[in-house]
Design an enzyme around this catalytic site. Structure first.
Site, PDB file in Angstrom:
ATOM      1  N   ARG A  38       2.483   6.551  -3.833  1.00 18.49           N
ATOM      2  CA  ARG A  38       3.347   7.389  -3.346  1.00 18.49           C
ATOM      3  C   ARG A  38       2.505   8.706  -3.704  1.00 18.49           C
ATOM      4  O   ARG A  38       2.590   9.639  -2.965  1.00 18.49           O
ATOM      5  CB  ARG A  38       4.662   7.373  -4.721  1.00 18.49           C
TER       6      ARG A  38
ATOM      7  N   ARG B  77      -7.838  11.294  -7.260  1.00 15.94           N
ATOM      8  CA  ARG B  77      -7.306  10.824  -8.228  1.00 15.94           C
ATOM      9  C   ARG B  77      -6.082   9.724  -8.064  1.00 15.94           C
ATOM     10  O   ARG B  77      -5.979   8.597  -8.296  1.00 15.94           O
ATOM     11  CB  ARG B  77      -6.626  11.824  -9.003  1.00 15.94           C
TER      12      ARG B  77
ATOM     13  N   LEU C  52       0.616  -1.407  -0.097  1.00 21.05           N
ATOM     14  CA  LEU C  52      -0.054   0.480  -0.080  1.00 21.05           C
ATOM     15  C   LEU C  52       0.819   1.278   0.006  1.00 21.05           C
ATOM     16  O   LEU C  52       0.723   2.277  -0.423  1.00 21.05           O
ATOM     17  CB  LEU C  52      -0.931   0.484   1.217  1.00 21.05           C
TER      18      LEU C  52
ATOM     19  N   ARG D  92      -5.260  -2.215  -7.118  1.00 26.64           N
ATOM     20  CA  ARG D  92      -5.145  -3.197  -6.204  1.00 26.64           C
ATOM     21  C   ARG D  92      -6.786  -3.848  -7.155  1.00 26.64           C
ATOM     22  O   ARG D  92      -6.231  -4.814  -6.155  1.00 26.64           O
ATOM     23  CB  ARG D  92      -4.315  -3.073  -5.352  1.00 26.64           C
TER      24      ARG D  92
ATOM     25  N   SER E   6       3.412   1.834  15.435  1.00 29.06           N
ATOM     26  CA  SER E   6       4.940   1.577  15.652  1.00 29.06           C
ATOM     27  C   SER E   6       4.829   0.079  15.628  1.00 29.06           C
ATOM     28  O   SER E   6       4.054  -0.189  16.757  1.00 29.06           O
ATOM     29  CB  SER E   6       5.340   2.201  16.139  1.00 29.06           C
TER      30      SER E   6
END
Ligand SMILES: Cc1cc2nc3c(=O)[nH]c(=O)nc-3n(C[C@H](O)[C@H](O)[C@H](O)COP(=O)(O)OP(=O)(O)OC[C@H]3O[C@@H](n4cnc5c(N)ncnc54)[C@H](O)[C@@H]3O)c2cc1C
Length: 262
Positions: A106, A203, A102, A212, A115
């Site tokens: 970018r 977009r 995923l 995907r 985390s």
């Protein structure tokens, strides 16, 4: 062993500021413009306002309203207009291997992820790959479960060992736990459940759905694309209304559109 199922939560979307829009239209002598999206979806409305600004075309309504307007934008590939609508999701019950894919997206996407350094993974859940979902009680499923259990057990042992290690034990509590977990997490499998907050413009979501939701994509991330699609369609029926779910030659559910990569 605990397993986790994917869930998507739409946590943010667009809210048009009517006063500002009306002021802008008034200041430019436009008193007749009406979009069919006004009463339906601000997410659909705002890209139309942005697109019409380019040609100051508010007084040239398109038959078919906002749906036809946005279809034309997609048809001619003026996808930058669609960047004016942004949607945020919290996504849970997905694997670290899914989020690794995923976050490769970018352009126009932002991420905040759980985390593994700060959060203890001793009781982590695991995400069953779709191919194993109906056969967890077979030998293959048992191998998968025991591999996850074994890794989780090794993780817990390693955290304890690392926290006891002299130079780590000497650290303040938060730094100590972080140092132990960051080393021990290296043995956790790709199937470890994670949570991620994703913000993206329309977009970018479209590109994600196309890449995907395709039959060539990994089955778990395709399942996520198929979960996101109806939520996005509900929030912005005209921005995402061209997408259909169809079965490909191998019987897999895939996302298709005639307007690829706007
Ligand atoms: C089926 C499948 C298999 C894959 N297999 C692999 C693999 O084996 N190994 C691997 O590393 N990755 C793999 N990927 C990931 C893939 O290569 C992309 O990194 C990922 O799909 C994101 O796509 P993107 O770069 O188009 O998206 P984004 O990063 O969101 O970019 C969107 C679009 O913006 C433009 N763009 C973005 N950045 C730039 C730039 N720097 N320069 C010019 N244009 C730019 C491009 O047009 C791009 O398509 C796979 C993806 C899929 C769907």
């Amino acid at each position: 062993m605990k397993t986790a199922e994917p869930r998507v939560y739409l946590v943010a979307q667009m809210v048009a500021q009517t006063d500002g829009i009306v002021d802008f239209l008034d200041d430019h002598g436009i008193d007749k413009w009406y979009s069919s999206a006004w009463s339906n979806s601000d997410n659909d409305l705002l890209p139309e306002i942005a697109g019409r600004l380019c040609y100051m075309s508010y007084t040239n309504p398109r038959p078919g309203g906002n749906a036809a307007y946005l279809d034309h934008i997609k048809e001619v590939g003026h996808g930058s207009v669609l960047e004016h609508s942004v949607f945020s999701f919290i996504i849970t019950g997905v694997s670290r291997s899914l989020t690794h894919e995923l976050i490769r997206h970018r352009a126009g996407m932002s991420f905040s992820q759980l985390s593994q350094r700060f959060v203890d993974e001793s009781e982590a859940s695991f995400v069953v790959p779709p191919a194993f979902a109906d056969c967890l009680d077979t030998e293959a499923g048992m191998i998968w479960q025991s591999a996850c259990d074994w890794s989780a057990n090794r993780y817990r042992l390693l955290v304890a060992h690392m926290e006891a290690k002299a130079e780590i034990a000497a650290l303040p509590p938060t730094a100590r736990r972080k140092a132990a977990r960051e080393a021990a997490r290296s043995v956790l499998p790709n199937a470890t459940e994670t949570k991620i907050y994703v913000t993206a413009n329309a977009r970018a979501w479209r590109h994600f759905l196309e890449m995907r939701g395709d039959g060539a994509a990994d089955a778990e991330i395709r399942r996520l694309a198929l979960l996101l699609l109806p939520v996005l369609k509900g929030a912005a029926p005209n921005l995402f209304g061209d997408y259909e779910v169809k079965r490909d030659d191998l019987g897999r559910e895939c996302i298709t559109t005639k307007y690829r990569k706007v």
